[in-house]
Design an enzyme around this catalytic site. Structure first.
Site, PDB file in Angstrom:
ATOM      1  N   SER A 299      51.613   6.303 -85.815  1.00 11.10           N
ATOM      2  CA  SER A 299      51.160   5.377 -86.857  1.00 11.10           C
ATOM      3  C   SER A 299      51.982   5.499 -88.135  1.00 11.10           C
ATOM      4  O   SER A 299      51.452   5.350 -89.241  1.00 11.10           O
ATOM      5  CB  SER A 299      49.668   5.573 -87.164  1.00 11.10           C
ATOM      6  OG  SER A 299      49.100   4.388 -87.685  1.00 11.10           O
TER       7      SER A 299
ATOM      8  N   SER B 142      45.729   0.372 -89.845  1.00 10.61           N
ATOM      9  CA  SER B 142      46.899   0.404 -88.954  1.00 10.61           C
ATOM     10  C   SER B 142      46.710  -0.344 -87.642  1.00 10.61           C
ATOM     11  O   SER B 142      47.648  -0.409 -86.840  1.00 10.61           O
ATOM     12  CB  SER B 142      47.297   1.860 -88.660  1.00 10.61           C
ATOM     13  OG  SER B 142      47.954   2.412 -89.781  1.00 10.61           O
TER      14      SER B 142
ATOM     15  N   LYS C 165      49.378  -2.767 -86.863  1.00 14.10           N
ATOM     16  CA  LYS C 165      50.595  -2.447 -86.113  1.00 14.10           C
ATOM     17  C   LYS C 165      50.559  -3.009 -84.691  1.00 14.10           C
ATOM     18  O   LYS C 165      51.595  -3.045 -84.019  1.00 14.10           O
ATOM     19  CB  LYS C 165      50.812  -0.936 -86.092  1.00 14.10           C
ATOM     20  CG  LYS C 165      51.072  -0.337 -87.484  1.00 14.10           C
ATOM     21  CD  LYS C 165      51.354   1.154 -87.398  1.00 14.10           C
ATOM     22  CE  LYS C 165      51.684   1.756 -88.759  1.00 14.10           C
ATOM     23  NZ  LYS C 165      50.502   2.039 -89.563  1.00 14.10           N
TER      24      LYS C 165
ATOM     25  N   LYS D 231      44.743   2.281 -80.305  1.00 14.96           N
ATOM     26  CA  LYS D 231      45.358   2.398 -81.625  1.00 14.96           C
ATOM     27  C   LYS D 231      44.288   2.705 -82.656  1.00 14.96           C
ATOM     28  O   LYS D 231      43.197   2.151 -82.625  1.00 14.96           O
ATOM     29  CB  LYS D 231      46.071   1.085 -82.008  1.00 14.96           C
ATOM     30  CG  LYS D 231      46.799   1.157 -83.343  1.00 14.96           C
ATOM     31  CD  LYS D 231      48.062   1.979 -83.236  1.00 14.96           C
ATOM     32  CE  LYS D 231      48.644   2.321 -84.614  1.00 14.96           C
ATOM     33  NZ  LYS D 231      47.907   3.397 -85.303  1.00 14.96           N
TER      34      LYS D 231
END
Length: 320
Positions: A155, A98, A101, A271
Site C-alpha cells: 500500500s 487506499s 488503489k 486490499k
C-alpha cells in the site's frame, strides 16, 4: 417532488443507462443531493435491465440489519449467484482510503506494459504525516509490475503516485482516467482526486461502486496473483546506480496470519485502507467450501481490530 440537484442527477443516471460512456463530464459534488433522494435515484439505475445484467443488485437494503455492523458501510456480494448477502449504506459516499488503489491498479492493467522500466520523479516525494511509503527517491528505477505490487501489497502511496505518472503522463491526467473508468463501469457515486487515497476533500466512493471496480479488477490474472501475496521481495535500481532489495509485507492481516478467517472460508486476497477521515477499510475476494465466490467490503471501522471483527461477521455468512 425531487429538487433541482436531484433532478440533475436523475438526468445523469439516465445518461449512464443509455450511453456507454456513463455521465461523462456531468458530476455533482457529493452531498449536493440529500442522501435519501440520491440513494433512491442511485438504486433505480441498477434496476434498469441493461445495467443489472451480470451484477448483484441491491433492491431493498432495509431487509438487512444495519446494527449488525458498526462500521459506516459494508456489503457482501455473491458473484456466482449475483445475490446480496448483506448491505449497509452501500450507496453512501465515503472516503475509501487506499481502496482507491484498486482503481489505480485497474487503469495500470488496462493501459501499461507491466515489464516496462520506470524512472520515478518528484511525484514520489509525499510528505503527508503518517502516509505509508516505500521511500522511493527521484531517479530510482523500477518496473511497472514492481510499482503495482508495492501499491497493492504494501500500500505504498509513493508507488501509486509513480504509477499515475508512468501510465497517465501526470497525476492529474491519470486521475481523469480513473474518473472516466468509474463512469464507464457505472460507478456513478465515485469521484477520485488522487491515485492513492490519502485524505482529500471530495475524494469519495461507495461500497457498491467498489464492488463494481473490484469485479473489473478480477478479470486480470495478474491482479489476483498480486493481491493474494503475503509479501513481496523487490530489487530495484536506486538513483545512484546501486541496487536495493526490500521485502514488502502485505497490509492484509488475514494473509500475514495475524487475523484468523472463519471456518469454511477460503481467502484469495484483498486490499486494505486506513486514513483519519476514512477510518479502517478492507475489501476481500473469497469463496465458500462449494467454490462459490464473494466480494466483501467494510468501510469506516473504528480501528484495526474492529475492522477484522466486522469483516468476520460478513464472512461467517459465507460459511452458513
Amino acid at each position: 417532488m425531487i429538487g433541482r440537484k436531484a433532478a440533475a442527477l436523475a438526468v445523469c443516471l439516465f445518461l449512464s443507462v443509455n450511453v456507454l460512456g456513463g455521465c461523462g463530464d456531468v458530476y455533482l459534488e457529493p452531498y449536493q443531493v440529500e442522501y435519501e433522494e440520491y440513494d433512491e435515484l442511485y438504486r433505480n439505475l441498477y434496476r434498469q435491465p441493461g445495467m443489472a445484467a451480470g451484477r448483484c443488485v441491491i433492491d431493498d437494503e432495509s431487509i438487512y440489519d444495519a446494527e449488525e455492523i458498526n462500521a459506516a458501510a459494508a456489503g457482501l456480494f455473491c458473484l456466482d449467484k449475483e445475490t446480496i448477502l448483506y448491505s449497509k449504506n452501500a450507496f453512501q459516499s465515503l472516503p475509501p482510503a487506499s481502496l482507491t488503489k484498486l482503481m489505480t491498479a485497474l487503469i495500470t492493467l488496462e493501459h501499461a506494459d507491466l515489464s516496462r522500466s520506470v524512472t520515478v520523479g518528484e511525484e514520489v516525494l509525499i510528505t503527508e504525516p503518517g502516509a505509508k511509503l516505500c521511500y522511493f527517491q527521484p531517479g530510482d528505477t523500477l518496473t511497472v509490475d514492481q510499482l503495482l505490487r508495492a501499491s497493492l501489497i504494501y500500500s505504498g502511496n509513493d508507488a501509486a503516485a509513480a504509477l499515475a505518472v508512468a501510465v497517465g503522463g501526470s497525476v492529474e491526467n491519470f486521475v481523469k482516467m480513473m474518473n472516466e473508468e468509474a463512469d464507464r463501469l457505472g460507478a456513478t457515486s465515485t469521484h477520485f482526486k488522487n491515485p492513492h487515497g490519502l485524505d482529500t476533500e471530495g475524494h469519495l466512493t461507495t461500497v457498491y461502486d467498489l464492488y463494481l471496480i473490484f469485479s473489473e479488477c478480477l478479470k486480470y490474472d495478474a491482479f489476483l496473483q498480486i493481491i493474494s501475496a503475503a509479501s513481496y521481495d523487490c530489487t530495484y535500481q536506486k538513483a545512484d546506480g546501486t541496487s536495493k532489495t526490500v521485502t514488502w509485507m502485505s497490509t492484509n492481516e488475514y494473509l500475514t496470519g495475524e487475523k484468523e478467517l472463519p471456518s469454511g472460508v477460503n481467502l484469495y486476497g484483498g486490499k486494505t485502507g486506513t486514513t483519519e477521515l476514512a477510518g479502517c477499510c478492507l475489501m476481500l475476494y473469497a469463496s465458500d467450501e462449494a467454490g462459490r465466490t464473494y466480494i466483501s467490503v467494510v468501510l469506516g471501522a473504528a480501528d484495526g481490530d474492529t475492522l477484522y471483527d466486522e469483516m468476520n461477521k460478513l464472512l461467517i455468512k459465507i460459511a452458513e
